[in-house]
Design a protein around this motif. Structure first.
Motif, mmCIF file in Angstrom:
data_model
loop_
_atom_site.group_PDB
_atom_site.id
_atom_site.type_symbol
_atom_site.label_atom_id
_atom_site.label_comp_id
_atom_site.label_asym_id
_atom_site.label_seq_id
_atom_site.Cartn_x
_atom_site.Cartn_y
_atom_site.Cartn_z
ATOM 1 N N UNK A 94 0.832 -1.191 0.000
ATOM 2 C CA UNK A 94 0.000 0.000 0.000
ATOM 3 C C UNK A 94 0.871 1.247 0.000
ATOM 4 N N UNK A 95 0.392 2.263 -0.676
ATOM 5 C CA UNK A 95 1.068 3.551 -0.642
ATOM 6 C C UNK A 95 0.817 4.234 0.678
ATOM 7 N N UNK A 96 1.395 5.388 0.854
ATOM 8 C CA UNK A 96 1.260 6.094 2.127
ATOM 9 C C UNK A 96 -0.192 6.478 2.409
ATOM 10 N N UNK A 97 -0.940 6.893 1.378
ATOM 11 C CA UNK A 97 -2.350 7.250 1.611
ATOM 12 C C UNK A 97 -3.184 6.020 1.979
ATOM 13 N N UNK A 98 -2.877 4.888 1.353
ATOM 14 C CA UNK A 98 -3.583 3.657 1.684
ATOM 15 C C UNK A 98 -3.332 3.224 3.116
ATOM 16 N N UNK A 99 -2.111 3.415 3.599
ATOM 17 C CA UNK A 99 -1.791 3.064 4.976
ATOM 18 C C UNK A 99 -2.467 4.016 5.954
ATOM 19 N N UNK A 100 -2.503 5.299 5.601
ATOM 20 C CA UNK A 100 -3.117 6.283 6.491
ATOM 21 C C UNK A 100 -4.620 6.121 6.577
ATOM 22 N N UNK A 101 -5.257 5.813 5.445
ATOM 23 C CA UNK A 101 -6.713 5.756 5.414
ATOM 24 C C UNK A 101 -7.259 4.335 5.327
ATOM 25 N N UNK A 102 -6.380 3.335 5.425
ATOM 26 C CA UNK A 102 -6.820 1.930 5.440
ATOM 27 C C UNK A 102 -7.376 1.444 4.134
ATOM 28 N N UNK A 103 -6.956 2.026 3.033
ATOM 29 C CA UNK A 103 -7.463 1.611 1.713
ATOM 30 C C UNK A 103 -6.391 0.873 0.954
#
Length: 83
Positions: free
Chosen positions: A74-83
């Motif tokens: 996961x990219x950084x946004x995916x890790x931050x927002x659980x996507x």
């Protein structure tokens, strides 16, 4: 790193060996043909020796040994927002 991997991959046994540096820098240790410390091994495969390693790399080797799909990166946004 190892406790998190033990929780994530419940079908594996994790063994951590820690000794003073002097025990790794002697002739008897080199005769054992073990990797240079610090090292990470999965089954008989040396993942890294003499350096640190990322958790992602260790997970990929574990997945390959267990013959399961590698975790989705996961990219950084995916890790931050659980996507």
């Amino acid at each position: 790193m190892m406790p998190r991997l033990g929780q994530k991959f419940k079908d594996i046994e994790i063994e951590v060996t820690s000794k003073p540096v002097a025990e790794y820098q002697n002739d008897e240790y080199f005769e054992l043909e073990l990797p240079v410390a610090p090292a990470v091994m999965v089954a008989d495969e040396i993942v890294v020796e003499g350096a640190s390693v990322s958790q992602d790399k260790v997970e990929k080797v574990i997945c390959r040994c267990l013959e399961i799909d590698e975790p989705e990166k996961k990219g950084i946004l995916g890790r931050l927002f659980g996507k």
